[in-house]
Write an enzyme that holds these catalytic residues in place. Structure first.
Site, mmCIF file in Angstrom:
data_model
loop_
_atom_site.group_PDB
_atom_site.id
_atom_site.type_symbol
_atom_site.label_atom_id
_atom_site.label_comp_id
_atom_site.label_asym_id
_atom_site.label_seq_id
_atom_site.Cartn_x
_atom_site.Cartn_y
_atom_site.Cartn_z
ATOM 1 N N ALA A 79 0.815 -1.213 0.000
ATOM 2 C CA ALA A 79 0.000 0.000 0.000
ATOM 3 C C ALA A 79 0.850 1.265 0.000
ATOM 4 O O ALA A 79 0.450 2.285 -0.556
ATOM 5 C CB ALA A 79 -0.938 -0.006 1.201
ATOM 6 N N THR A 80 2.022 1.215 0.612
ATOM 7 C CA THR A 80 2.868 2.411 0.611
ATOM 8 C C THR A 80 3.211 2.784 -0.829
ATOM 9 O O THR A 80 3.060 3.944 -1.238
ATOM 10 C CB THR A 80 4.158 2.163 1.420
ATOM 11 O OG1 THR A 80 3.785 1.838 2.762
ATOM 12 C CG2 THR A 80 5.069 3.374 1.405
ATOM 13 N N ASN A 165 -6.735 3.075 10.151
ATOM 14 C CA ASN A 165 -5.986 1.947 10.698
ATOM 15 C C ASN A 165 -5.874 1.954 12.223
ATOM 16 O O ASN A 165 -5.663 0.929 12.832
ATOM 17 C CB ASN A 165 -4.577 1.901 10.084
ATOM 18 C CG ASN A 165 -3.884 3.234 10.105
ATOM 19 O OD1 ASN A 165 -4.379 4.201 9.525
ATOM 20 N ND2 ASN A 165 -2.755 3.321 10.776
ATOM 21 N N GLN A 193 -7.102 -1.061 5.034
ATOM 22 C CA GLN A 193 -7.784 -1.726 6.158
ATOM 23 C C GLN A 193 -9.157 -2.268 5.769
ATOM 24 O O GLN A 193 -9.766 -3.007 6.539
ATOM 25 C CB GLN A 193 -7.918 -0.749 7.345
ATOM 26 C CG GLN A 193 -6.594 -0.300 7.934
ATOM 27 C CD GLN A 193 -5.860 -1.406 8.687
ATOM 28 O OE1 GLN A 193 -6.429 -2.423 9.072
ATOM 29 N NE2 GLN A 193 -4.569 -1.207 8.887
ATOM 30 N N SER A 213 -2.713 -3.697 0.567
ATOM 31 C CA SER A 213 -1.567 -4.590 0.793
ATOM 32 C C SER A 213 -2.012 -6.022 1.058
ATOM 33 O O SER A 213 -3.019 -6.232 1.743
ATOM 34 C CB SER A 213 -0.813 -4.152 2.066
ATOM 35 O OG SER A 213 0.180 -3.221 1.775
ATOM 36 N N HIS A 215 -0.541 -8.264 2.999
ATOM 37 C CA HIS A 215 -0.315 -8.801 4.356
ATOM 38 C C HIS A 215 -1.375 -8.403 5.366
ATOM 39 O O HIS A 215 -1.349 -8.859 6.508
ATOM 40 C CB HIS A 215 1.080 -8.400 4.861
ATOM 41 C CG HIS A 215 1.231 -6.952 5.189
ATOM 42 N ND1 HIS A 215 1.094 -6.480 6.473
ATOM 43 C CD2 HIS A 215 1.506 -5.873 4.422
ATOM 44 C CE1 HIS A 215 1.279 -5.177 6.466
ATOM 45 N NE2 HIS A 215 1.533 -4.782 5.228
ATOM 46 N N THR A 254 10.665 -6.707 -12.530
ATOM 47 C CA THR A 254 10.232 -8.098 -12.667
ATOM 48 C C THR A 254 9.129 -8.397 -11.659
ATOM 49 O O THR A 254 9.244 -8.033 -10.485
ATOM 50 C CB THR A 254 11.430 -9.045 -12.434
ATOM 51 O OG1 THR A 254 12.384 -8.784 -13.466
ATOM 52 C CG2 THR A 254 11.018 -10.510 -12.474
ATOM 53 N N CYS A 340 6.328 5.267 18.484
ATOM 54 C CA CYS A 340 7.740 5.454 18.781
ATOM 55 C C CYS A 340 8.348 6.312 17.692
ATOM 56 O O CYS A 340 8.460 5.875 16.560
ATOM 57 C CB CYS A 340 8.463 4.122 18.779
ATOM 58 S SG CYS A 340 8.257 3.230 20.291
#
Ligand code: PMP
Length: 416
Positions: A79-80, A165, A193, A213, A215, A254, A340
């Site tokens: 997604a980025t 998210n 999401q 994405s 994942h 590729t 963080c």
């Protein structure tokens, strides 16, 4: 290979961050590592053809999930990349004045978008585009009316996420899309999401560009897709990579055949199972939220009460210290309301955007459930969190003062 070897400790409640790969996805991918490992660009032998057949099938599976045409699917690394390609690619293609000149065009997005949308927009701002970052309302839901207020004569692009998210809130995508369509503005949706969890129809939902994405939907990491509308209207993008011209020139490089095959399978499974998964997770999340809110006073759900994804709960607990809370619930793998940054813990900009105070943002938990979350795990989490919050409050002088009826906001603290 039907059930995953579920890790039991700590229990996983961070599915908004990433999901385990479905074993059926892994199974589909395996032959493409060792037997059908060809390059889809190899047009003159079986290895290339086999790889291409795998990619073709996956493209159909992805397109079906979105109600799109296969030709409208561009495989990306996630997604980025999809967001960057959509936002920068559309901005450079539809800009009103060339680089170096003022008034290149206006872009509208939200203040609580993912960094993978905010940062490309900020870069474009530096390069001479005007960007409006629309403030969220307290419930976190962007309505079409809010976006309408931000539109201008020179608006070329609107980018709004489908579901947030951190808090799971759902924006009025279909209505925002309608507005954009009426005005000829390109409409991009970060669907990371949402897609694979909730029904998606790029036609009915009036979407021009949609990124997500693998994942997040029980597929592998490092693969995603960008839907690019080809009809009514045909949307053009300036590519970000120059090279072999794969993916119809939109994305040279590729093809990640194994990842693509996995993404396709994940989409097929999602298509068949999302309704069942969503209903089941909604019940579990509701049980979790109701129980926590009932047993813990001064706790609140962040984001709109109903316009939220079924599997995400973001809850703030008053009168507890954030780091203490995270330590106390380390048997549950979840996210906190702190991010963080290099050296310090910053309160989440999403919660801050909604008006949640810094302290309360730090003492918030995002619990996101998934395909293999069980009732037992949810009950365990309820018990753990309730115990932790009660214990931390026993140690909190602020909670004591509050119970004694002292208005903490009016206390004059001694400065040393
Ligand atoms: N957008 C949203 C809404 C997300 O939740 C995420 C992942 N947290 C991304 C974009 C970025 O996805 P990826 O890291 O897979 O590129």
């Amino acid at each position: 290979m039907t059930k995953p070897a579920a890790p039991s400790s700590p229990i996983y409640m961070d599915h908004a961050a990433t999901t385990p790969c479905d074993p059926r996805v892994v199974e589909a991918m395996l032959p493409y590592f060792t037997q059908m490992f060809g390059n889809t660009g190899s047009r003159n032998h079986k290895y290339g053809w086999d790889a291409e057949a795998g990619v073709d099938k996956a493209r159909e599976q992805v397109a079906k999930l979105l109600n799109a045409d296969e030709k409208e699917i561009i495989f990306t690394s996630g997604a980025t990349e999809g967001n960057n390609l959509a936002i920068k690619g559309a901005a450079y293609m539809y800009e009103k004045a060339p680089a170096g000149q003022a008034k290149r065009g206006h872009i509208v997005t939200g203040l609580i978008e993912h960094k993978a949308v905010l940062d490309p927009c900020k870069r474009l701002q530096k390069e001479g585009f005007d960007v409006t970052f629309v403030d969220p309302p307290v419930d976190g839901v962007y309505t079409a009316e809010m976006i309408k207020q931000a539109l201008r004569e020179d608006t070329i692009l609107v980018s709004i996420m489908w579901a947030n998210n951190e808090i799971g809130t759902i924006n009025e995508v279909r209505e925002i899309g309608k507005l954009c369509k009426e005005r000829g503005i390109v409409f991009h949706v970060d669907g990371t999401q949402w897609v694979g969890k909730m029904p998606t129809d790029v036609e009915k939902d009036n979407i021009d560009l949609l990124s997500f994405s693998g994942h997040k939907i029980y597929g592998p990491k490092g693969i995603g897709a960008l839907y690019v509308r080809r009809k009514k209207p045909r949307v053009r993008l300036q590519s970000l990579f120059d090279g072999g011209g794969q993916e119809r020139g939109f994305r040279s490089g590729t093809l990640n055949v194994t990842g693509i095959v996995g993404l396709g399978k994940a989409c097929e499974i999602a298509m068949n199972e999302m309704e069942h998964d969503a209903a089941r997770l909604f019940k579990l999340r509701k049980h979790m939220e109701d129980s926590l809110l009932k047993s813990l006073d001064y706790s609140a759900v962040n984001g709109h009460k109903d316009k939220r994804l079924p599997h995400i709960a973001n809850i703030s607990f008053g009168f507890v210290e954030g780091e203490g809370l995270m330590m106390a619930v380390k048997d549950i793998a979840c996210s906190s309301g702190s991010a963080c940054t290099s050296a310090s813990l910053e309160p989440s900009y999403v919660l801050k955007g909604l008006g949640v105070g810094d302290e309360l943002a730090h003492s918030s938990l995002r619990l996101s459930l998934g395909r293999w979350t069980t009732q037992e795990q949810v009950d365990f989490a309820i018990e753990k969190i309730t115990f932790a919050v009660k214990r931390l409050r026993e140690m909190s002088p602020l909670y004591d003062m509050h119970k004694e009826g002292i208005d903490i906001s009016k206390v004059e603290w001694a400065h040393h």
